[in-house]
Design an enzyme around this catalytic site. Sequence first.
Site, PDB file in Angstrom:
ATOM      1  N   LYS A  31      18.381  -6.447   2.955  1.00  0.00           N
ATOM      2  CA  LYS A  31      17.534  -7.685   2.263  1.00  0.00           C
ATOM      3  C   LYS A  31      18.622  -8.427   1.658  1.00  0.00           C
ATOM      4  O   LYS A  31      18.435  -9.756   1.897  1.00  0.00           O
ATOM      5  CB  LYS A  31      16.546  -7.054   1.101  1.00  0.00           C
ATOM      6  CG  LYS A  31      15.417  -6.348   2.025  1.00  0.00           C
ATOM      7  CD  LYS A  31      14.501  -5.659   0.903  1.00  0.00           C
ATOM      8  CE  LYS A  31      13.635  -4.738   1.580  1.00  0.00           C
ATOM      9  NZ  LYS A  31      12.900  -3.451   0.851  1.00  0.00           N
ATOM     10  N   GLN A  52      13.160  -1.590  -5.118  1.00  0.00           N
ATOM     11  CA  GLN A  52      13.114  -0.675  -3.765  1.00  0.00           C
ATOM     12  C   GLN A  52      12.470   0.594  -4.177  1.00  0.00           C
ATOM     13  O   GLN A  52      12.840   1.397  -5.348  1.00  0.00           O
ATOM     14  CB  GLN A  52      14.553  -0.482  -3.356  1.00  0.00           C
ATOM     15  CG  GLN A  52      14.562   0.283  -2.045  1.00  0.00           C
ATOM     16  CD  GLN A  52      13.923  -0.523  -0.971  1.00  0.00           C
ATOM     17  OE1 GLN A  52      14.296  -1.875  -0.862  1.00  0.00           O
ATOM     18  NE2 GLN A  52      13.201   0.158  -0.246  1.00  0.00           N
ATOM     19  N   ASP A  90       7.485  -9.237  -3.739  1.00  0.00           N
ATOM     20  CA  ASP A  90       7.250  -7.973  -2.933  1.00  0.00           C
ATOM     21  C   ASP A  90       5.681  -7.736  -3.102  1.00  0.00           C
ATOM     22  O   ASP A  90       5.278  -6.734  -2.286  1.00  0.00           O
ATOM     23  CB  ASP A  90       8.073  -7.085  -3.398  1.00  0.00           C
ATOM     24  CG  ASP A  90       8.288  -6.011  -2.057  1.00  0.00           C
ATOM     25  OD1 ASP A  90       8.014  -6.321  -1.041  1.00  0.00           O
ATOM     26  OD2 ASP A  90       8.464  -4.864  -2.506  1.00  0.00           O
TER      27      ASP A  90
END
Length: 283
Positions: free
Chosen positions: A54, A98, A121
């Site tokens: 990412k 994450q 996200d």
Amino acid sequence: MSDPLLLDGRIVSQAMRDEVKERTDELKRQGHDTCLATILVGDDPSSATYVKMKGKACEKVGIESKAVVLPADTTQDTLMQTIKELNEDPKVNGILLQHPIPSHLDERAAFEAIHPDKDVDGVTSASFGRTGLDFGRFPSCTPGAIISILDYFNIELEGKDVVVVGRSPILGKPVSLLLLNRNATVTICHSKTQALAEKVSRADIVVAAVGKPEFVKGDWIKEGAIIVDAGYNPGNVGDVEYDACYKKASAITPVPGGVGPVTIATLLKQTVESAEKSAGLLV
Ligand code: NAP
């Protein structure tokens, strides 16, 4: 039947990344940087690889990445404080925690601590609610990616019968809401669903989000159906039986190279949108 249209996510992803690059360049011209903060807790190698990927993707489109790495024995307080600081940092436009995070930590509480305006996200309940109510940002990235693929290939959703197999909070449920917002008729299936094959066989569009290799069988599929395989299992295997489904489908996403690359592009797009919003260029 002729070969199905390949819903190639790499093409969609490249188009989205090119657009993100133009937008970060424009922001730069106006004196604004764009920054995504990533938080990695612990030393799980796949999580570390995802975060690295990412970061690289950000770099290519002019988004700075601020990588925060916390040790595996991090306390909940430290994690919450880290998120608070990133929420308050005006240079940070998006925050990605994450997951999964180590099991001694409360992942939901950590997600909820992310400010909704920086939740690029799409993991907070605020984002989920906004997705359901069809206003504002940001949807969870993989569901957003699925809609981007269908739009890119001009696949009409209105009035279509869609079966989504899977109801996870980051994938099955939010993609069902996005499809419903687009006037599809959505059936959501899960591990307690009865007569799954029969339900799938009625679908114009099948979205597989199960997490089990080749779970959706070719002989469940209606001739000419459109298949979106969100699954990603070891050995580059999706959640649908690809060869058998390919023979029946009118369009299908490959694995790899389908939903995966567009998910990362969606994260980039949502980060630049957040930056544009904070720069006052977007309402
Ligand atoms: P998950 O949280 O494990 O959810 C799986 C869902 O499948 C659950 O709702 C479960 O039902 C359902 N399910 C399990 N067994 C079933 C069965 N026998 N019949 C019908 N439904 C069944 O997984 P996820 O996070 O949504 O991920 C799904 C897949 O997408 C995985 O392959 C994952 O790797 C992939 N993924 C890809 C991306 C990407 O960027 N491409 C991103 C995220 C995930 P219950 O709710 O009843 O348990």
